[in-house]
Structures are given as C-alpha cells and as structure tokens.
Design a protein around this motif. Structure first.
Motif, PDB file in Angstrom:
ATOM      1  N   ALA A 206       0.968  -0.984  -0.170  1.00  0.00           N
ATOM      2  CA  ALA A 206       0.439   0.080   0.257  1.00  0.00           C
ATOM      3  C   ALA A 206       0.406   1.324  -0.105  1.00  0.00           C
ATOM      4  CB  ALA A 206      -1.243   0.138   1.436  1.00  0.00           C
ATOM      5  N   PRO A 207       0.478   2.336  -0.777  1.00  0.00           N
ATOM      6  CA  PRO A 207      -1.141   2.713  -0.581  1.00  0.00           C
ATOM      7  C   PRO A 207      -1.155   2.571  -2.337  1.00  0.00           C
ATOM      8  CG  PRO A 207       0.446   4.472  -0.266  1.00  0.00           C
ATOM      9  CD  PRO A 207       1.189   3.725  -0.534  1.00  0.00           C
ATOM     10  N   TYR A 208      -0.338   2.144  -3.286  1.00  0.00           N
ATOM     11  CA  TYR A 208      -0.532   1.153  -4.654  1.00  0.00           C
ATOM     12  C   TYR A 208      -1.071   0.880  -4.736  1.00  0.00           C
ATOM     13  CZ  TYR A 208       0.564   1.171  -9.595  1.00  0.00           C
ATOM     14  OH  TYR A 208       0.593   0.489 -10.577  1.00  0.00           O
TER      15      TYR A 208
ATOM     16  N   LYS B 223      -4.266   1.965  -4.797  1.00  0.00           N
ATOM     17  CA  LYS B 223      -5.389   3.193  -5.887  1.00  0.00           C
ATOM     18  C   LYS B 223      -5.233   2.951  -7.046  1.00  0.00           C
ATOM     19  CE  LYS B 223      -2.078   7.124  -4.027  1.00  0.00           C
ATOM     20  NZ  LYS B 223      -3.703   7.644  -3.231  1.00  0.00           N
TER      21      LYS B 223
ATOM     22  N   PRO C 163      -2.390   7.066   2.827  1.00  0.00           N
ATOM     23  CA  PRO C 163      -2.648   7.869   3.966  1.00  0.00           C
ATOM     24  C   PRO C 163      -3.125   8.940   3.864  1.00  0.00           C
ATOM     25  CG  PRO C 163      -0.214   8.019   2.873  1.00  0.00           C
ATOM     26  CD  PRO C 163      -1.692   6.411   2.511  1.00  0.00           C
TER      27      PRO C 163
ATOM     28  N   PRO D 153       0.777   3.203   5.016  1.00  0.00           N
ATOM     29  CA  PRO D 153       1.353   2.422   4.671  1.00  0.00           C
ATOM     30  C   PRO D 153       2.395   1.226   5.146  1.00  0.00           C
ATOM     31  CG  PRO D 153       2.088   4.820   3.703  1.00  0.00           C
ATOM     32  CD  PRO D 153       1.271   4.837   5.440  1.00  0.00           C
TER      33      PRO D 153
ATOM     34  N   GLN E 110       3.688  -2.539   5.775  1.00  0.00           N
ATOM     35  CA  GLN E 110       4.266  -3.779   5.986  1.00  0.00           C
ATOM     36  C   GLN E 110       4.678  -4.454   6.979  1.00  0.00           C
ATOM     37  OE1 GLN E 110       7.494  -1.021   4.266  1.00  0.00           O
ATOM     38  NE2 GLN E 110       6.344   0.185   2.873  1.00  0.00           N
TER      39      GLN E 110
ATOM     40  N   ASP F 289       2.319  10.578  -3.370  1.00  0.00           N
ATOM     41  CA  ASP F 289       1.264   9.928  -4.032  1.00  0.00           C
ATOM     42  C   ASP F 289       1.489   8.437  -3.124  1.00  0.00           C
ATOM     43  OD1 ASP F 289       3.439   9.286  -6.065  1.00  0.00           O
ATOM     44  OD2 ASP F 289       2.578   9.999  -7.498  1.00  0.00           O
ATOM     45  N   VAL F 290       2.552   8.221  -3.985  1.00  0.00           N
ATOM     46  CA  VAL F 290       2.627   6.492  -3.204  1.00  0.00           C
ATOM     47  C   VAL F 290       3.723   6.131  -3.115  1.00  0.00           C
ATOM     48  CG1 VAL F 290       0.817   5.280  -4.793  1.00  0.00           C
ATOM     49  CG2 VAL F 290       3.199   5.471  -6.025  1.00  0.00           C
ATOM     50  N   LEU F 291       4.615   4.628  -2.394  1.00  0.00           N
ATOM     51  CA  LEU F 291       5.877   4.720  -2.229  1.00  0.00           C
ATOM     52  C   LEU F 291       6.672   4.624  -3.692  1.00  0.00           C
ATOM     53  CD1 LEU F 291       5.405   1.691  -0.105  1.00  0.00           C
ATOM     54  CD2 LEU F 291       5.438   3.584   0.948  1.00  0.00           C
TER      55      LEU F 291
ATOM     56  N   PRO G 253       4.725   8.780   2.036  1.00  0.00           N
ATOM     57  CA  PRO G 253       3.092   9.746   2.068  1.00  0.00           C
ATOM     58  C   PRO G 253       3.202  10.049   3.245  1.00  0.00           C
ATOM     59  CG  PRO G 253       2.368   7.682   0.670  1.00  0.00           C
ATOM     60  CD  PRO G 253       4.093   7.590   0.889  1.00  0.00           C
TER      61      PRO G 253
ATOM     62  N   CYS H  88       5.971   1.258  -8.024  1.00  0.00           N
ATOM     63  CA  CYS H  88       5.028   3.042  -8.104  1.00  0.00           C
ATOM     64  C   CYS H  88       4.831   2.733  -9.152  1.00  0.00           C
ATOM     65  CB  CYS H  88       6.004   4.564  -7.749  1.00  0.00           C
ATOM     66  SG  CYS H  88       7.578   4.331  -8.905  1.00  0.00           S
TER      67      CYS H  88
END
Ligand code: HEM
Ligand SMILES: [Cu+2]
Ligand SMILES: [Cu+2]
Lengths: 539, 301
Positions: free
Chosen positions: A146-148, A151, A235, A241, A245, B130-132, B148, B172
């Motif tokens: 997360a967060p990918y 999304k 977040p 996130p 993990q 946005d993401v990691l 984030p 990502c």
C-alpha cells in the motif's frame, strides 16, 4: 493388515476414473493431485519468468509494454510463491510420505486434506480469473504494498482474495500434519525416532497454522480499503502504509521458512540413504528446525530497514536476523559430516541434494549481506535481492523438490526413469540456474533496482548473460520433465527398495498398497537412520 | 576519495561479509566434493555410523556465532551515522511523485536534477505526493523510502566532483524504471552562482512550466500519443466516453470538466484508461495556475 500373504492392490490400481482421483481421500492420491497442479503452475510461472528475461535482454522496452511487464512479474511472483513453492514439498511429498514414514495408513483428517486441495484449486482459479475479468491482473508486485495497491485500477481485490483462499488451504495442511504427527506415529516411534522430514514438516506446520491467519486478515484489509474506502493503509484517507508492511512481513518472513524447512528435511533424508550411514547430529538437525521456526517470527523487520525504521528497532531486527543464520549453518555442517566415512553412491537425488547445498549456501550467505544494516541500505530492493531469493527458493527449495521427485519416483510409481538422461538434465539445470542468477547478484551490487522494465546501459552485458542462462535452465527443465514422463510410461520396473533406504517407506511395496503396508513395518533399532551394516562409530 | 561519506562504511560491511561468504562457500564445496570421491562406494565399501561429536558441534556453533556478531557490528556502525544529519547540513526538499523527482532549495529554486556543493553535508526532506518511492543514489550508497504522510529524511556529503544517477528503488507503478534523475557535485563557487541563476523560461508558456513542474507530463503527452493518461492535444472539445459511478457517459470536454478533473480526479474515469492513478491537485495548484494550464492546453492543436 496382519496377514502378509493377502496383499492389497496398489493405490494406483484400486479404482480408476477421474472422480476416483479428484474426490479421493487417500493421502497418496491427494499428494499426486498436488504434484500435477503444483507442477503445472511451476511451468506457467517459469514461462512468465522467461518472458521477463526476454524483455530484459536489451535495454529499451522492445517486447512488451511497461504495464504488461509489471503485471507479469506480479503474476509470476504470486504463482511461484502461493501456487508453487509454499505448497510444493509439504503438500506433495508431505502428503504422500508423512503417513508412510510414520508407519500409519493416512493423515489424521483425510476429508480436510481433500478440502485443502480443493481450496487450492479454487484459489488458483481466482488468481487466474484476473486474466479475463476486471481491469487486468494486478500490477503491484507479489507484496501488494500500500498505498499503490489501494490506488491502482487493476484487479488487485481478486488476486488478494486468491491469496486469502490459498492461505486456508495451507492452514488446513499444517493442522492435519500436526495432529498426524502427534497422534498417528507407529507404536514405539517416539518423536526422536521420527525421520527428519517429519520433524521439518512439524516445524513448518506450526508456522502455517500460526502465521498464515495474519496475512489473511491483512489482505482482507486491502480489499476493505479498496471497496469500502476504509482508511487503513493509504495516508490520503488516513491510513498508514508502514503498518501494512509490518503486517505483511510478520507472515511473509516466517513463510520463507515454510519454503525452506521442508527442503532441508528432504536433504536430510537423501544424504543418509546415499551415504548408507546414519545422519550426523540427528537432534541438532531436528531441534534447529524448531529453533528456526521460532526465531523466524521475530525478524520480519529486516525487510524494512529503508522504510524509515528507528535506530533501536533496526539494531534488534538485524541482530536477530543474524541469529537465525546459526541453526541454518549448523544444518549444513551436519549434512557435510554425514558424507564423512559414508559409502556414497552418486545417484541423481544425491546430485540434487549437493546442488541444493551449494545454491542454498549462496542464498543464505547473500542473506547475511542483506541482514547487515549498512550493506542492506545499498542492496535493498535491487537485483541482489532478486538473486538472493531465487537462490534460496529455486536453487534451494526448487532443487530439493526435484531431488525428492527423483528420490521417491520409484516408490510412487514402481518404475525407474532413465538415470543417464536425469544426470545430464541435472547438469544443464545447475549450469543454467547459476548463469541466470549469479549475474543478478553483481547487478544488484552495481545498483540496478528490481521491478525494472528498462535499465541503464551499464547494466546491459550482465542482463544479457542472465537471459542466456534462462534459456539453458529451461532446456534442462524440459529435458528433466520429459525424462520423468517417459519414466512414468516406459520406465523399467523397480524393486521395493532401489536405493537401499532404511526409513519406513522403503519397507512397503512400490507402489504402496492403499493402506500403505501389507504388514506392520518394523522400526529401525537405535534411531531412524541406524544402518545395520555400517560400522558402529559412536564412541 | 569516495563519492560520499557513507561509501566506506557500506562497502566495508558488504565486502567483509562477501569475503567471509566466499571463503565458506569455496571451503564447504571443496570438502563436499572431496568427500563424495574419498568416501565413494568404491573407495569406502563399508560406511561408519557416526551419530554425533560434541566437540565438533561446539566448534561449529561457536565460530559462526562469533562471525555473525562481527558482521552485525560492522553493519550497525556503517548504518548508525545515516540516522542523524549534522546540524549544519543544507536542507533541500526532495519530492517524489509518479514518476518524477523534484528538488526544492530553501530559496524556492525548484529543479529536476539535484546540484550540491562539494564536501558540504546535505539533508533531503523526503516528501511523497502519492505512493511509495525510494530515493537511491548507488554511487553514494544511500537509499531511503519516500513514504506519503511521513516526514523522512536522508543525508550525505558529496566528496568527489561529478554527476551520479538517482534512481527510484521502490516500485511505484507503470513508469517506475523511468523515474530517474541525477545529482551533480560541484565546487562551492559554482554552486553559489548556479543557485542564483534562474533557468530561461521567459519564452515558455507559464502553463507549460506548471505542467512540467507538477509531473503532469510523465502521464500525459502533448503530441497526441498515448501514455498513462489521455494526451492533452486537442483535449478541449474532444468527444469522449467517461465513467461516472460505474456508468458510461458521452461528454464533450470543456474547461469546467478539466478544472474538476484537476481538483478531484476521482469523480470520473476515462474509458480505456486506468483510473485511480492521478492524484488531486486541489491543494497544490491555485485557480490561477489551473487557468494558465488550460490556456496552454487549448494551444495544443
Ligand atoms: C524459469 C525460472 C525463473 C525465471 C526466468 C525467473 C525470473 C525472474 C525475474 C527476472 C524476476 C525479477 C522481475 C523484476 O524484478 O523486474 C523474478 C521475480 C520473482 N521470482 Fe522468479 N524466475 C524464475 C523462477 C522462479 C521460482 C521457481 C520462484 C519461486 C519459487 C520465483 C519467485 C519469484 C518472485 C517471488 C519474484 C518477485 C516478484 C515481485 O517482484 O513481485 N521465480 N523472477
Ligand atoms: Cu525475511
Ligand atoms: Cu519507483
């Protein structure tokens, strides 16, 4: 069971037809169902691996799109982890041989056993359904970070549900083995009379039972977040996130031992048989499995050294990680000492065991480099890690799986494959494997990150070598499979004990009868590997 | 001289462990192969059952224990200094977003590639939109995830003049492997004059500069070709199918639609494109910025 003159038909002949297989309650047939399904997914996963290597032959995206590449490595990872390596040795050889090696006629709960195979099939169908339904297979990597994963528009929910269902399959197998080992050992067989493969499965089963629920709930949290918008990990809706993990690795690090321990068990069976002497350090090997399973619970943080960890946490996770290395190295020394003063026949299963030790050493030693904080900062998420885990999972567990297949092939089918071809296939696989993965270790040290669709020009030549290696490896694998299938149809008939093994499975017929033994097996005096013809060397 | 102050600690722990590893790998392999032949059935027809040997077992437990403790120690000592940046370090914001790095200096100067003065500690405040992501400079042996919602930092001192790669090491999404930049280590004088110079954007449309600085162009092209999102070329007035609340809708793209999309991309998706990837720019772009962007986009015919 008691009358030896009345022998039963073999488990292969007792009934025929598809339904007699897919609804069987016989642990041996269920083991074979797993063998065929796990084997099929290995081939699919390997094909995806080769596709990635083809894309990486040259820099610049020339074969597939970036998005497709990302979906391919995700599917490859999911298939190899959840559909191949986790079920591989326990569900195939554990199911088939654990009851026989314990001298009993089945696992404790045969119906549950069948159910876990069905759950496996359903989970697999879920995973594959993402190819046709929704917006394509997940593109998150097998870790679903997360967060990918919250999304992305790809079909993450379905892949995650697949892993959830497969988790139950794994839990049920673990539960079944624990009860079987506690309750169904042959009369007179104490824990310390058990073969080491049973010990390894015992340690593994506890991990499967206790750790798998954590990943189950974590993955459901992802689905809840995606579908209901509950802010757990992303977040931008109030989640964390890093929490994801932690939860992910609390399962997935112990899961590494679900993959490794059974393989160590296989090697501990093969070496004494081909050295025709007792295992060195029985208790050290047995108890170190338990130690690894236990300490393995407390080291998950080593996957997160660059995720923003506090100094003390990093310190503790690193030192604990190094402690797991000790029981592992003890096992290697024990295997080596078991060859000392043996009377060794170099047969194919032994070659795979030796190949296992070599590859697993590289896997384990590179793991030490990753466990060291400073070095890990540089190497984390690079190809060094990709090389490292393929050495452990494929070079280690994969080789042990092939070794077990060649070792027990005559017992399972009562026939023998062509040994010369099997030797040649081993050599090609071994060379191909190392050509494929060794360059990855160097690429990682040079700084090439993993999950890269395209790379900088300085990484070109090593990537080329690696891709050539994948071609060698695949030719070896195909030759091995061809040889085994040929052995299945046309192999010469073997005796009940072609390797002169001493554990209980070698006392029954090849292939075994439905209830495993025509007459109750006799336990070996003085320990499960105490070869009667060898000189007594205990001073 | 090493490229950064951390090279020594990282390389020492890495090569120390690698050397010990090679020693054990070669040693064990040689012994194993020797045993296979020395104790082959031919050379040793009768095996000996040796169940264990306490002395040996103690030796091969104690020696690895000592070795791993040494390995741990050098790993820790090489890592510890990374945790705290010196007080006099120069602070720069490093912003990661799909799929572009942006660096913002204290005086507001914003660039795509990092420039730092020689021998001066630099602290990067890591921000993800946005993401990691993970900011990785292989030559400097540093890497830190950019998460984030978290205020993470990393620091280092460039010790050798030159230009080095910056890569993204945490997956990502689609163009992860193209999220590249560089860091140049320059003399202090050159740095000072670089810092006050401003890039020549005088004949560039403000809207274009905004698109560049906000990484819009890593997903949208200006020439009609398809990337992650639809191209900006001929956008205004385009007939298009959007997906709103799960239903398909045919619309004609106008200014208001674009404003809505930039402020809240989640309200609708575009048929044929992955939704969920574009983040909201509501807090980042002012209404004036958005007007400028739209003005620029309407010139793309
Ligand atoms: C023919 C054999 C194989 C080939 C050619 C191959 C190739 C690869 C490559 C090139 C990657 C890296 C993708 C990237 O980071 O961009 C990868 C990732 C991976 N492989 Fe394999 N592999 C093979 C077999 C296996 C086996 C047997 C296993 C497990 C038992 C395995 C497990 C994994 C996992 C877990 C990943 C990580 C996926 C991710 O990053 O999410 N692979 N493989
Ligand atoms: Cu781990
Ligand atoms: Cu990235």
């Amino acid at each position: 069971m008691t009358d030896s003159s009345m022998s039963q038909p073999s488990y292969l002949n007792i009934k025929k037809g598809l339904f007699s297989w897919i609804f069987t309650l016989d642990h041996k047939r269920i083991g074979l169902l797993y063998l065929y399904s796990v084997g099929a997914f290995f081939l699919v996963g390997a094909a995806l691996g080769v596709l990635m290597r083809l894309e990486l032959l040259n820099p610049g995206g020339d074969l597939i799109e970036a998005q497709t590449y990302n979906q391919v490595f995700t599917l490859h990872g999911v298939i190899m982890i959840f559909l191949f390596i986790i079920p591989s040795i326990p569900a195939v050889f554990g199911n088939f041989f654990l009851p026989i090696m314990l001298g009993t006629d089945d696992v404790a709960f045969p119906r549950l056993n069948l159910m876990s195979w069905w759950l496996y099939v359903i989970g697999a169908l879920f995973a594959l359904s993402t190819l046709v339904f929704g917006d394509g297979p997940a593109d998150t990597g097998w870790t679903f970070y997360a967060p990918y994963s919250v999304k992305t528009g790809t079909n993450v929910s379905m892949s995650v549900l697949a892993a959830f269902i497969l988790g139950f399959s794994s839990i049920l197998t673990g539960l079944n083995f624990i009860v079987t080992i506690h309750r169904l050992r042959a009369p007179g067989m104490g824990f310390n009379q058990m073969p080491l493969f049973s010990w390894a499965l015992y340690a593994t089963s506890w991990i499967q039972l206790l750790a798998t629920p954590i990943i189950g709930i974590t993955l459901l949290m992802i689905v809840a977040e995606r579908m209901l918008g509950i802010g757990l990990f992303d977040p931008s809706i109030g989640g964390d996130p890093i929490l994801y993990q932690h939860l992910f690795w609390i399962y997935s690090h112990p899961a590494v031992y679900i993959m490794a321990l059974p393989a160590m068990g296989i090697v501990s069976e093969i070496i004494p048989t081909f050295a025709q002497r007792t295992i060195f350090g029985y208790k050290a090997i047995a108890y170190s499995s338990m130690a690894i399973a236990f300490v393995g619970y407390f080291v998950w943080g080593h996957h997160m050294f660059t995720s923003g960890m506090s100094g003390p946490a990093a310190y503790i996770f690193s030192i604990l990680t190094f402690f797991v290395a000790i029981p592992t190295s003890i096992k290697v020394f024990n295997w080596l000492a078991t060859m000392y003063k043996g009377s060794i026949s170099i047969e194919v299963p032994l070659l795979y065991a030796v190949g296992f030790i070599f590859n697993f050493l590289i896997g384990g030693l590179t793991g030490l480099v990753n466990g060291a904080l400073a070095a890990d900062v540089h190497l984390h998420d690079t190809y060094f890690v990709v090389g490292h885990f393929h050495y452990v999972m494929f070079g280690g567990t994969g080789f042990a799986f092939f070794g077990a297949l060649h070792y027990w092939f005559p017992k399972i089918w009562g026939k023998m494959y062509n040994k010369l071809v099997a030797n040649v296939a081993f050599a090609i696989i071994f060379i191909g494997f190392n050509t494929l993965y060794f360059p990855m270790l160097i690429l990682g040290i040079m700084g090439m990150p993993r999950r890269y669709y395209d790379y900088l020009p300085e990484f070109h030549s090593l990537n080329q070598i690696s891709t050539y290696g994948s071609w060698i490896l695949v030719s070896g694998l195909l030759l091995m499979i061809y040889n085994l299938i040929r052995g299945y149809f046309n192999g010469t008939k073997t005796t009940d004990n072609p390797w002169n093994g001493i554990t209980l499975e070698w006392q029954t017929k090849s292939p075994p009868p439905l209830h495993n033994f025509d007459k109750a097996p006799e336990l070996v005096k003085g320990g499960p590997y105490n070869y009667p013809n060898a000189i007594d060397g205990s001073h | 001289m090493n490229a950064s102050n951390f090279v020594e600690g990282v390389d020492f722990s890495m090569y120390l462990i690698l050397s010990i590893s090679v020693f054990f790998l070669v040693g064990i392999t040689v012994v194993m192969i020797y045993f296979l032949f020395r104790y082959s059935k031919k050379n040793n027809p009768v095996a000996t059952n040796i169940p264990h040997n306490t002395y040996l077992e103690i030796v091969w437990t104690v020696i690895p224990t000592i070795l791993v403790l040494i390995m741990f120690w050098y790993g820790w000592t090489g890592y510890r200094p990374m945790l705290t940046a010196p007080d006099d370090a120069m602070e720069i914001d490093a912003i990661g977003q799909m799929w572009k790095w942006t660096f913002k200096y204290p005086d507001g100067k914003t660039v795509d590639s990092l420039v730092i003065p020689l021998d001066k500690p630099v602290k990067l405040n890591l921000i993800s939109k946005d993401v990691l992501h993970s900011l990785f400079i292989p030559a400097f042996r540093v890497k830190q995830d950019v998460v984030p919602g978290k205020d993470y930092m990393m620091w280092f001192t460039g010790q050798k003049l030159g230009t080095y790669d910056i890569l993204c090491a945490e997956y990502c999404g689609q163009l992860h492997s193209y999220m590249l930049s560089t860091v140049s280590v320059v003399e202090q004088d050159d740095f000072d004059s670089w810092l006050v110079s401003s890039p020549d954007t005088s004949n560039e449309h403000v809207g274009l500069t905004l698109l560049k600085n906000n990484a819009c162009l890593s997903c949208h092209t200006r020439d009609g070709s398809r990337l992650v999102g639809p191209s900006f070329k001929d956008l205004i007035g385009r007939n298009e199918t959007i997906i709103k609340d799960g239903e398909k809708l045919d619309i004609v793209v106008d200014k208001q639609y674009i404003i809505n999309k930039i402020k809240n991309p989640k309200i609708s998706g575009v048929d044929g494109y992955q939704s969920g990837l574009m983040t909201s720019y509501e807090d980042i772009l002012s209404d004036e910025d958005i007007d400028n962007i739209i003005e620029y986009i309407s010139t793309l015919k």
